[in-house]
Design a protein around this motif. Structure first.
Motif, PDB file in Angstrom:
ATOM      1  N   GLN A  32      29.419  43.892  38.395  1.00 46.70           N
ATOM      2  CA  GLN A  32      29.640  42.777  37.652  1.00 46.70           C
ATOM      3  C   GLN A  32      28.871  41.703  38.573  1.00 46.70           C
ATOM      4  O   GLN A  32      28.640  40.598  37.811  1.00 46.70           O
ATOM      5  N   VAL A  33      28.742  41.750  39.731  1.00 44.66           N
ATOM      6  CA  VAL A  33      28.409  40.702  40.451  1.00 44.66           C
ATOM      7  C   VAL A  33      27.313  39.769  40.242  1.00 44.66           C
ATOM      8  O   VAL A  33      27.457  38.604  40.010  1.00 44.66           O
ATOM      9  N   PRO A  34      25.950  40.663  39.956  1.00 42.64           N
ATOM     10  CA  PRO A  34      24.859  40.028  39.809  1.00 42.64           C
ATOM     11  C   PRO A  34      24.991  39.057  38.352  1.00 42.64           C
ATOM     12  O   PRO A  34      24.515  38.015  38.422  1.00 42.64           O
ATOM     13  N   SER A  35      25.657  39.328  37.401  1.00 41.42           N
ATOM     14  CA  SER A  35      25.735  38.551  36.099  1.00 41.42           C
ATOM     15  C   SER A  35      27.046  37.384  36.492  1.00 41.42           C
ATOM     16  O   SER A  35      26.903  36.325  36.187  1.00 41.42           O
ATOM     17  N   ALA A  36      28.053  37.888  36.854  1.00 41.47           N
ATOM     18  CA  ALA A  36      29.354  37.219  36.920  1.00 41.47           C
ATOM     19  C   ALA A  36      29.119  35.981  38.040  1.00 41.47           C
ATOM     20  O   ALA A  36      29.819  35.057  37.833  1.00 41.47           O
ATOM     21  N   VAL A  37      28.329  36.104  39.048  1.00 43.19           N
ATOM     22  CA  VAL A  37      27.801  35.242  40.023  1.00 43.19           C
ATOM     23  C   VAL A  37      27.393  33.900  39.601  1.00 43.19           C
ATOM     24  O   VAL A  37      27.455  32.656  39.977  1.00 43.19           O
ATOM     25  N   GLN A  38      26.643  34.020  38.457  1.00 41.49           N
ATOM     26  CA  GLN A  38      26.015  33.107  37.733  1.00 41.49           C
ATOM     27  C   GLN A  38      26.856  31.961  37.161  1.00 41.49           C
ATOM     28  O   GLN A  38      26.631  30.833  37.006  1.00 41.49           O
ATOM     29  N   LYS A  39      28.104  32.243  36.963  1.00 46.95           N
ATOM     30  CA  LYS A  39      29.334  31.410  36.546  1.00 46.95           C
ATOM     31  C   LYS A  39      30.277  30.816  37.669  1.00 46.95           C
ATOM     32  O   LYS A  39      30.752  30.095  37.681  1.00 46.95           O
ATOM     33  N   PHE A  40      29.890  31.422  38.872  1.00 43.27           N
ATOM     34  CA  PHE A  40      30.633  31.066  40.012  1.00 43.27           C
ATOM     35  C   PHE A  40      30.282  29.580  40.493  1.00 43.27           C
ATOM     36  O   PHE A  40      29.061  29.546  40.624  1.00 43.27           O
ATOM     37  N   ARG A  41      31.188  28.664  40.389  1.00 43.49           N
ATOM     38  CA  ARG A  41      30.749  27.310  40.978  1.00 43.49           C
ATOM     39  C   ARG A  41      30.919  27.027  42.234  1.00 43.49           C
ATOM     40  O   ARG A  41      30.490  25.941  42.780  1.00 43.49           O
ATOM     41  N   GLY A  42      31.448  28.029  43.137  1.00 41.57           N
ATOM     42  CA  GLY A  42      31.415  27.719  44.717  1.00 41.57           C
ATOM     43  C   GLY A  42      32.578  26.886  45.069  1.00 41.57           C
ATOM     44  O   GLY A  42      32.393  26.454  46.041  1.00 41.57           O
ATOM     45  N   GLU A  43      33.537  26.895  44.215  1.00 45.25           N
ATOM     46  CA  GLU A  43      34.632  26.009  44.719  1.00 45.25           C
ATOM     47  C   GLU A  43      35.836  26.740  45.524  1.00 45.25           C
ATOM     48  O   GLU A  43      36.645  25.964  45.925  1.00 45.25           O
ATOM     49  N   SER A  44      35.565  27.842  45.614  1.00 41.54           N
ATOM     50  CA  SER A  44      36.171  28.764  46.551  1.00 41.54           C
ATOM     51  C   SER A  44      35.279  29.408  47.368  1.00 41.54           C
ATOM     52  O   SER A  44      34.122  29.674  47.103  1.00 41.54           O
ATOM     53  N   ALA A  45      35.922  30.159  48.359  1.00 44.31           N
ATOM     54  CA  ALA A  45      34.898  31.227  49.145  1.00 44.31           C
ATOM     55  C   ALA A  45      34.513  32.183  48.315  1.00 44.31           C
ATOM     56  O   ALA A  45      35.124  32.701  47.363  1.00 44.31           O
ATOM     57  N   LEU A  46      33.347  32.658  48.592  1.00 43.50           N
ATOM     58  CA  LEU A  46      32.741  33.784  47.752  1.00 43.50           C
ATOM     59  C   LEU A  46      33.535  35.001  47.920  1.00 43.50           C
ATOM     60  O   LEU A  46      34.217  35.937  46.824  1.00 43.50           O
ATOM     61  N   ALA A  47      34.299  35.488  49.017  1.00 47.57           N
ATOM     62  CA  ALA A  47      35.114  36.605  49.099  1.00 47.57           C
ATOM     63  C   ALA A  47      36.597  36.229  48.204  1.00 47.57           C
ATOM     64  O   ALA A  47      36.977  37.181  47.593  1.00 47.57           O
ATOM     65  N   THR A  48      36.973  35.046  48.249  1.00 48.20           N
ATOM     66  CA  THR A  48      38.309  34.774  47.232  1.00 48.20           C
ATOM     67  C   THR A  48      37.824  35.141  45.783  1.00 48.20           C
ATOM     68  O   THR A  48      38.510  35.512  45.241  1.00 48.20           O
ATOM     69  N   TRP A  49      36.597  34.618  45.293  1.00 52.26           N
ATOM     70  CA  TRP A  49      36.055  35.077  44.036  1.00 52.26           C
ATOM     71  C   TRP A  49      35.783  36.499  43.656  1.00 52.26           C
ATOM     72  O   TRP A  49      36.364  36.804  42.623  1.00 52.26           O
ATOM     73  N   LEU A  50      35.439  36.998  44.687  1.00 54.59           N
ATOM     74  CA  LEU A  50      35.300  38.667  44.477  1.00 54.59           C
ATOM     75  C   LEU A  50      36.566  39.138  44.500  1.00 54.59           C
ATOM     76  O   LEU A  50      36.799  40.169  43.755  1.00 54.59           O
ATOM     77  N   TYR A  51      37.634  38.828  45.367  1.00 54.07           N
ATOM     78  CA  TYR A  51      38.915  39.305  44.967  1.00 54.07           C
ATOM     79  C   TYR A  51      39.437  38.907  43.612  1.00 54.07           C
ATOM     80  O   TYR A  51      40.197  39.881  43.001  1.00 54.07           O
ATOM     81  N   ARG A  52      39.159  37.704  43.081  1.00 57.55           N
ATOM     82  CA  ARG A  52      39.638  37.488  41.772  1.00 57.55           C
ATOM     83  C   ARG A  52      39.080  38.584  40.875  1.00 57.55           C
ATOM     84  O   ARG A  52      39.794  38.884  39.949  1.00 57.55           O
ATOM     85  N   LEU A  53      37.891  38.942  40.983  1.00 54.13           N
ATOM     86  CA  LEU A  53      37.315  39.811  39.928  1.00 54.13           C
ATOM     87  C   LEU A  53      37.916  40.931  40.134  1.00 54.13           C
ATOM     88  O   LEU A  53      38.305  41.802  39.325  1.00 54.13           O
ATOM     89  N   THR A  54      38.259  41.404  41.408  1.00 55.09           N
ATOM     90  CA  THR A  54      38.806  42.603  41.748  1.00 55.09           C
ATOM     91  C   THR A  54      40.626  42.842  40.934  1.00 55.09           C
ATOM     92  O   THR A  54      40.712  43.624  40.308  1.00 55.09           O
ATOM     93  N   VAL A  55      41.037  41.566  41.348  1.00 51.35           N
ATOM     94  CA  VAL A  55      42.196  41.587  40.468  1.00 51.35           C
ATOM     95  C   VAL A  55      42.290  41.672  39.203  1.00 51.35           C
ATOM     96  O   VAL A  55      43.174  42.421  38.230  1.00 51.35           O
TER      97      VAL A  55
END
Length: 175
Positions: A48-71
């Motif tokens: 998912q990362v390559p497509s989902a990262v396009q919507k990531f605004r960078g308001e949190s750490a990349l690792a935090t965003w990745l964990y949110r995807l995981t959860v």
């Protein structure tokens, strides 16, 4: 790294994998309590990362965003399993009817016995039988899902039904 990920850099994705795959796997394992499912989630998340990262605004750490995807992926898996279990209970009669060629009320079949019989089938065939008889998919859908000719799908379904019918008949005679 975020800029590189958004530009589609494979190197950035590989670096993210190297840094975070253990954390993602551990989180998924803790939520699902199953190593195989956690590994599936790990793969799903990184696909998912390559497509989902396009919507990531960078308001949190990349690792935090990745964990949110995981959860989110784990929660969806748990919800799907819960729905599947509920549907499975509702649809046992459909599978019995298909396997035995009887109406649900005509044949008293113990769900545990049916489960035992179905568990004797290979996982792929068991899934195919479920999708056809309980979920109502047609042969065309199954040929696309399993990437097999329709004749092969029909043959496997027929053999599975005969196996389950014979299994239930043998067990009922011995009871």
């Amino acid at each position: 790294m975020l800029k590189s990920l958004k530009s589609g850099s494979r190197e950035a994705l590989a670096l993210l994998w190297q840094e975070e795959n253990g954390h993602v796997l551990n989180l998924a394992f803790r939520m699902l309590k199953d190593r195989d499912q956690a590994e599936d989630i790990l793969m799903d998340v990184f696909v998912q990362v390559p497509s989902a990262v396009q919507k990531f605004r960078g308001e949190s750490a990349l690792a935090t965003w990745l964990y949110r995807l995981t959860v989110n992926a784990c929660l969806m898996k748990l919800r799907a399993e819960r729905r599947h279990a509920e549907l499975e209970e509702e649809n046992w009669g459909t599978i019995v009817e298909s396997a035995l060629g009887t109406n649900e009320g005509e044949q008293e079949t113990d769900v545990e016995l049916l489960t035992l019989g179905l568990n004797q089938l290979p996982a792929e065939t068991r899934g195919m039988l479920w999708l056809k008889d309980a979920e109502g998919l047609d042969i065309k859908d199954l040929t696309e899902i399993y990437r097999m000719p329709s004749g092969t799908v029909k043959a496997r379904l027929s053999r599975a039904r005969h196996f389950v019918k014979d299994f239930l008949t043998r067990k009922q005679k011995n009871a």
